[in-house]
Every structure is written in structure tokens, then in C-alpha cells.
Scaffold this active site. Sequence first.
Site, short mmCIF file in Angstrom:
data_model
loop_
_atom_site.label_atom_id
_atom_site.label_comp_id
_atom_site.label_asym_id
_atom_site.label_seq_id
_atom_site.Cartn_x
_atom_site.Cartn_y
_atom_site.Cartn_z
N GLU A 127 0.61 -1.13 -0.82
CA GLU A 127 0.08 0.20 0.04
C GLU A 127 1.12 1.72 0.39
O GLU A 127 1.80 1.30 0.71
CB GLU A 127 -1.17 0.06 1.36
CG GLU A 127 -2.14 0.96 1.10
CD GLU A 127 -2.93 1.12 2.41
OE1 GLU A 127 -2.85 0.77 3.54
OE2 GLU A 127 -4.01 2.27 2.23
N ALA A 268 1.37 -0.32 10.38
CA ALA A 268 1.48 -1.62 10.55
C ALA A 268 0.91 -1.64 9.22
O ALA A 268 -0.17 -0.63 8.58
CB ALA A 268 1.15 -2.46 11.67
N GLU A 270 -2.61 -3.79 6.69
CA GLU A 270 -3.52 -4.96 7.19
C GLU A 270 -3.79 -6.04 6.13
O GLU A 270 -4.95 -6.36 6.22
CB GLU A 270 -5.52 -4.47 6.97
CG GLU A 270 -5.52 -2.92 5.61
CD GLU A 270 -4.66 -1.87 5.43
OE1 GLU A 270 -4.23 -1.68 6.33
OE2 GLU A 270 -5.43 -0.89 4.54
N ASN A 271 -2.58 -6.46 5.07
CA ASN A 271 -2.17 -7.63 4.06
C ASN A 271 -3.62 -8.61 4.62
O ASN A 271 -4.04 -8.71 6.32
CB ASN A 271 -1.10 -8.17 4.17
CG ASN A 271 -0.44 -7.08 4.39
OD1 ASN A 271 -0.80 -5.83 3.00
ND2 ASN A 271 0.29 -6.87 4.90
N GLU A 304 -5.51 -2.87 12.70
CA GLU A 304 -5.77 -4.05 11.54
C GLU A 304 -6.85 -4.88 11.15
O GLU A 304 -7.02 -4.60 10.36
CB GLU A 304 -4.40 -4.03 11.34
CG GLU A 304 -2.31 -2.81 11.35
CD GLU A 304 -2.97 -1.81 10.71
OE1 GLU A 304 -3.60 -1.67 9.24
OE2 GLU A 304 -2.97 -0.95 11.57
N HIS A 307 -9.83 -3.93 9.51
CA HIS A 307 -9.70 -3.21 8.38
C HIS A 307 -10.21 -4.82 7.31
O HIS A 307 -10.57 -4.51 6.92
CB HIS A 307 -8.45 -3.54 8.02
CG HIS A 307 -7.84 -1.26 8.22
ND1 HIS A 307 -8.55 -0.71 7.05
CD2 HIS A 307 -6.84 -1.10 8.36
CE1 HIS A 307 -7.91 0.53 7.47
NE2 HIS A 307 -6.63 0.03 8.00
N GLU A 326 -9.77 4.18 6.14
CA GLU A 326 -8.93 5.17 7.48
C GLU A 326 -9.73 5.21 8.25
O GLU A 326 -9.41 5.59 9.45
CB GLU A 326 -7.34 5.50 6.22
CG GLU A 326 -6.74 4.93 6.01
CD GLU A 326 -5.74 3.69 6.51
OE1 GLU A 326 -6.15 3.55 7.60
OE2 GLU A 326 -5.51 2.50 5.90
N1 PHE Z 1 -2.81 1.37 6.12
C1 PHE Z 1 -1.96 1.02 6.72
C2 PHE Z 1 -2.80 1.91 7.93
O1 PHE Z 1 -3.78 2.18 8.02
C3 PHE Z 1 -0.98 2.11 7.30
C4 PHE Z 1 0.03 1.97 5.54
C5 PHE Z 1 -0.28 2.80 4.32
C6 PHE Z 1 0.44 1.35 6.26
C7 PHE Z 1 0.63 2.37 3.92
C8 PHE Z 1 2.15 1.20 5.41
C9 PHE Z 1 1.73 2.05 3.82
O2 PHE Z 1 -2.93 0.37 9.21
ZN ZN Z 2 -5.47 2.19 8.88
#
Ligand code: PHE
Ligand code: ZN
Length: 878
Positions: A127, A268, A270-271, A304, A307, A326
Site C-alpha cells: 500500500e 502496520a 492490514e494485508n 489492522e 480493516h 482509514e
Molecule cells: N494502511 C495502513 C493502516 O492504516 C497504513 C499504511 C499505509 C501502512 C501505507 C503502510 C503503508 O494501518
Molecule cells: Zn488503517
Amino acid sequence: MRDASPLAVYLNDYQQPAFVVESLELDFDLAAAATEVTTRMAVRRNPEAVEPDAPLRLYGDGVELVSFTVDGAKPAEGLLEQDAEGLLLHGLPEAARLEIVSRCHPDQNTALEGLYASSGNLCTQCEPEGFRRITFFPDRPDVLTTYRVRLEADRAQYPVLLANGNRVEAGELDGGRHYAVWEDPFLKPSYLFALVAGDLACQRDTFTTMSGREVQLELYVEAHNADRCDHALASLKRAMRFDEEAFGREYDLDVYMIVAVDDFNMGAMENKGLNLFNAKYVLASPDTATDDDFVAIESVIAHEYFHNWSGNRVTCRDWFQLSLKEGLTVFRDQEFTTDCTLFGVKRIDDVAMLRAFQFPEDAGPLAHPVRPDHYAEINNFYTLTVYEKGAELIRMLRTLIGRETFRRGLDVYFERFDGQAVTTDDFVAVMAEVSGRNLTPFKRWYTQAGTPRVTAATSFDGPGGQARITLTQETPPTPGQEHKELVVIPMRVAFLDAKGQRITAHQKGGEVQDEWVLELSEGEQTFRFEELSDSPTAISWLRGFSAPVILNANQGVDELAHLLAYDDDAFARWEAAQTLFRRAIRSRIEHDAADTALEAAIEHALAALLRDEAIEPVLLATILQLPPTRELAELFERVDPVRLRNERDDLEKRLYMPLTEAMQQIQPKLDDVDNGAFTAEAMGRRQLRNRLLALRVAARDQAAVPEALAQYQKARSQTMRMGALNAVNELDHEARQVLLADFEKRYRDDPLVLDKYFGLQAGSQVAGGFERLDALLEHPGFRWTNPNRVRAVLGPFMARNERHFHQDDGEGYRRMGGFVEKLDAMNPQTAARLAQPLTRWRKVDTARGEQMRAELERLAALEVSRDLRDVIERALAE
Ligand code: PHE
Ligand code: ZN
């Protein structure tokens, strides 16, 4: 605007992808020096696409192309075009199978986006646009597909091979190699892809979902950290239960994995089914982590996890919609921490954070709407505005339509858009539908930057009589948005009587109530109340911080003291003290003198609070704290930050000097706090003990310094150790050196704890700040390639060491500019973030501002990354 940034991406240019990807297979031949990726995908023309014969765009960033076939054959001459963004494939039929072989170099990847090496392991961060650093792909969030991933690597070096979903196959290969195959049955965009290859220990647990399915929980860390995993696993289980109970959301795969990574740009990620975490938000033991760390870990783990629904099952159509996932997920994690851990003070902590960081962002050169309409570099939009203000918008929606309707709306949202990539408009439309309300005016909150200013005025007719409240609103201009429209502001209010009890009344035709949510949607609006049961002594405004606005209610000192003593809304009570503190500071800066009557009244109110046996320790600790300099700076057009910090510290000293005895008297009741309990109560009492110690040191209580020393020596927890260190960290006193030296020796080989030492040294205003900075950067535990280390040193130096960062010869700005430049060559995303304090040059006095600007201009003349350039250009724009 368009001309100002020709490389920008615009929301209005959004078009559906020309092709959908029907399935995807990725084969990784993993090695740190060079990893070969074979990408096989079935693509089909998207019937919804605008152009019927558009080429297929495959993004690629720094990836080497080894071979490319379409339906088994090399594309004909001229059909495959390579450009700065990757590949363009022309002349495709209705459907085709592509096979691409490509190569990337994990061990040279210091940007930590894509596939990279960290502490000998391989991991990914995709991401927002990292997947295109791994292979060529339509790397955009609205292209969803299913993934089958085969990982192959040396068994000795990488015994653990992980990817999203379920492991369907694994085995040995010749030459000491092995492989694993993973399948993720859920549709996902490429930004949620992850893999990990490494030598990691696994801590296991299980969770039984509300429908009775057993989920395997697996936490992967380096072997020497295996004893710091309990809290993270316990937090995960609490979060899973909470999401079921509070939001009806159940986990969907059979396994949920979390991997701790040392080098990580953010908190972190959230994969799907395989979260990657900055080790800082996983590892904890009472000896190494403070209560604040424990709470932060719990909250990031929950964030996470949440998500999985708000982000993964329902994802974003494009990156302008980032707050869709977010803002909503922050809102969800705030609810979790409120209900499970911190209760009433969670809201106060969040508001304090919003004011200290998001309000300044919204008032500065980087201000942008929660849903921006253009960007030059999306990495720079993972901001407090998108996350925290985004969460405030969700909270306001709930306030406006009511809790139950909101919850129903969420169910409809998850159900209707499951497996889809959608927009914030889609979200609001669902809430409008379930509530039957027109929420179009509310949507301005998403498109308009800046913090609205609200004024409130009242008049009364005595008991049994009437009350009138008149509210006005105005939003100041922000870059690119000169003219602002009106927004819908939910203002929660109550009237308090002389005993602090709520007064009842009704609005014309309404029921008798003792609390109201007034909806301010005009520039000026008057609300009338009838048959008041008593005459109000005070008005409790903006209860629970019902809207992210700056309120001026012109309250008298007596009224504020009354609220501070009695208000049953924890936020409003804290806010009364904050208002008094702000007023005292303003007077010192604007009139160059203390308002002695005001300060005496504050001292009096604080004394009463210290005598109050009923107040919760954690609330008392929170109320006693003065606002930080960076928040106070927002009170002024421009201000000398060194002077502001001095005035703040001096006010603190003067207010608390006469109260040292009162503070000492509370202390014995808190002697048993270091008991290892992680309940809200125990944490709150430790927080109060540490706050009182720090305030006594600040108030020059001679007895406090030896007490800090003793607390440090006796401490059994990191919370009490850090409490002692924080208390003495601004003292040019031997005690400070003794404790810091001991701390450094004790945790020299423990990077996450050593970061606390870095922060204490860099953030202290004690003389010699530049020498200390040099020493930290030479410390054997420091590494420029690790974002945590860099942030631990540079962050506190810029955030709380006003004396050195803002030293009047500009030395602080030049140093930091130099570090940003150096870091930019390795890690643009983190460099762009660390450059942000330098962008606030219009907020400091002109002499300093010019020096800051000069440093920005020096950087602007260099060849810097797109991330950093974007920040600098916006900071320097007229
Ligand atoms: N999407 C992640 C979160 O909100 C944040 C993130 C963004 C991590 C870009 C890495 C790179 O928890
Ligand atoms: Zn997030």
C-alpha cells in the site's frame, strides 16, 4: 491548480480500468540479491470501460522485465510499449492470458516499499503503490482478483514462507530449497498482497468465531522476541470479539497471521490474512513497554484487524477515497479502546491529539480535504486529516442519525458493497438511505479543508423562563480553497445548575430533555429553550467534542471553574481547564504579562481538584496537564516558539508551586501502583503518580528529584522507569545524567527500548542539544536505514526541543534539512514525513520563518524524490 502541479492525479479524471483481471498466479524465486517473479494473469476487457479498445496499463516501478508473452507468444512489434510508468499493451483481444517474468532486488530496497529485506528476512509493503515495485500489474485498488502464490527459497535461510490466505501445498526441493503455495479465496486489490520469507518463531493461539468456526492465530517474531508476544495475541482476541459484539463482523479465513518487522515505514499494514507490523506495535513486556505502549499496541492490532471488513472486504475505488477505509477504521478502533481499555479519557486523548497535530495540519500549507481531489504523491496523504479528521466525520454522522440507525447503516454498507471498491459518497449515501435524511450538506466536510470556527452566545430569562443560544460558523481559507461553504455542525450542549446538575427544558414542540444536539447548518442560527427548570450557572458546550471545530463561547472564569469542578462529561470538564490554560498563555504572550487574577483563579480551581476525592485518577492526571506548545501555537497568527515554550513552562511552574504540598499528600495513596496490573484503574493511577512527580519537579519541589531517583531504582516496570526519566528530563541536574546513563547501559542492545533513550536525549531542552544529537547519530544502536531509529531522534528534536530546533541562528533548521536530504536518498516516504515541521515557516516569527524558508528553498533546488518535492512545493507555494 492544474497548472501548478502538472504531474498531479485528479479525482475528476477517474476512469474505470480498461481490463479486469480474472485470476492471478505469482511464482516467486526468492533471494535477497535478486528475486525472480513469474506473473500469470487472465485479463478480460471491462464492459464498463469508456474506450472499447484501450490498451492495458501495467504499472512497474524499478522492475526489470525478463520476458513477456500474450497467450503464449511474444507480442508483435510495437504492441508492447515501455514508459516511465511501466508497460502499455496495445491490440489485446476480448480476453487474454499474460505471462510476465520480472526481477527485483530486495537487498537494495531501502525505501521499504515493494519487496525488501529486514533483519535477514524478506517481506513486502504494497500500500499504496508498492506492488508495482514487485511486478508489472494494473496496480490500482479497483482491480480486484484472486491470488495463487508460490514461494520458493533456500530452506536454511528462509524456513518460514507466508502469503495471504490459506496454505494449500508445501514441500522440499533439490539443493536445500523448499516451497509453499498459498491461495486467497477473497477478491482483493494488489495493495493488500503480502509475502514473508524468513527465520521466525511462531506464537500460536486460537479464536472461535461467533458462528463457531475455529481460527488459527499466528504471530511471527524473531526467536529472541518470543517472550514479548502475549499482549499482542490477547489484544487480537479482544479485537475479534469486539468486532463481533459491537459491529456484528466475523472473521472469514481459517488463519490470521501477524509478522513483526524491524524496518517499517508506518505502524502496520492490514494485508489480507497476513498483517505486517512495525515490531514496535507488537512486542511488549512490562520491563520494556510502558502502559502507553501497551495501549498503542492494542489499538494498532485492533485497527489492522478491523480493516478486514472496513478496507479489505469493502475497499477503496481509488486513493482519493482513502478515508473510506482509514477514517472508518480509526473510528472503529477508537470505539474499541473506549469500551475495552480507557473509557472516558480515550476521547480526551484523541481530541488532544487532533488539536496538537490535525488542527495545525488543517491550518498550514499542507491542508487538504478528508477526500482530496488531487495529489502529486499519494504517499503524502496518509495524514492526520485523512485518518483522524476522517474518524471525526464518521462520529458526527453517528451523532446526527443516532447510534442505532448508524449501526444499521454499517450493516447495509458491508453487505451491499462486499467484494467491491467504492467511494466515500457511497458510504454517505447508505447513511442517508437508512436515516431518511438528506446528507448532501454534510458531504462538504469531506471536500472542504480547514477547521471551522464556531462562536456561541447565550441569554436567559431566569428560572422557568427561556434561554437562547446563538451559534455562528466560519471556516478560514486554505490553500486552493479561498471561499468556504457552510457545514453541518452537531453541537451537543447541556445547562448546569449551581450544584452542577443538569437543568431540564424543551425546545418549541420538543420533549423535556437535559441534553441536546443542536444542528448548526447556517452561518448564524438561534436555538430557543423553554421552561428551564432552574437558572443555569454554566453551559457545557460541545460535549464529547461533538464536532471537530474551534469553539469560542466567551465563558467567564467562574463559569469555567464551575464546569471544571462539576461537569459530568469528562471531555467538557477537561476542556474547561484547557480553556483556562489557553487564556493564561494568550494573556502572557499578547500583553507581555501574566494575568495574575486569572492565574490565581486557575490555581484555586486546581487546588479544589486535587482535594476532590471522587475524581478518577486518570482524569485528574489528564486535566492537570497544560497543552503542548505546538497546540498553543495555533492561538496566534505567528509566534516565537522558544518564547511560547518558556511561557508555557513558566505558567506551569507558577501554577503548581503553591500546590506542591497538595500534590505530595496524594502521593502516598499511589505508592502501590507498580503492581503489574493492566486494568484501566491501575494504569490511571500510575499515570497520576507520574504526572504528579513531573509537575512537582517542574514546580521546583526539592523533594521530588530524589523521589524520581528512588522511583527509577525501585521500578519493576518500564512505565515507572520512564515516569522518573520524563520527570527529570528537562533538568540540568546530575540526576538526569545518572538515570539516562543507567538506562542506556541497561537497554543498549534492545532497539525498541533504546528508541526511548534517543527520544529523551533528542527531545530535552537542556543545554548542549546539538552535541547530544551528534552523539546519538554516532551511537552503535543508530541506523539511518531504520525508520524507528531515525524518527526516535529527529521526531522529538523537532516536536519538543524548541530551544534547539528553533535556535535563532537557524542551526536547527539547517541540521534537520541536511538530515532530510540524506534520508531522502534512502527512504523518500519517511523523509517527506520528517520534513513536515520545516513547512510551518509561516507560523513562527518572521526572522525564524525566513531561515526555515531558506532551508526549504535549498532543498527545493536539489534533485529530491517526488515525495519530498511535493511537500516542499506545497510549503513554498504562495
Ligand atoms: N494502511 C495502513 C493502516 O492504516 C497504513 C499504511 C499505509 C501502512 C501505507 C503502510 C503503508 O494501518
Ligand atoms: Zn488503517
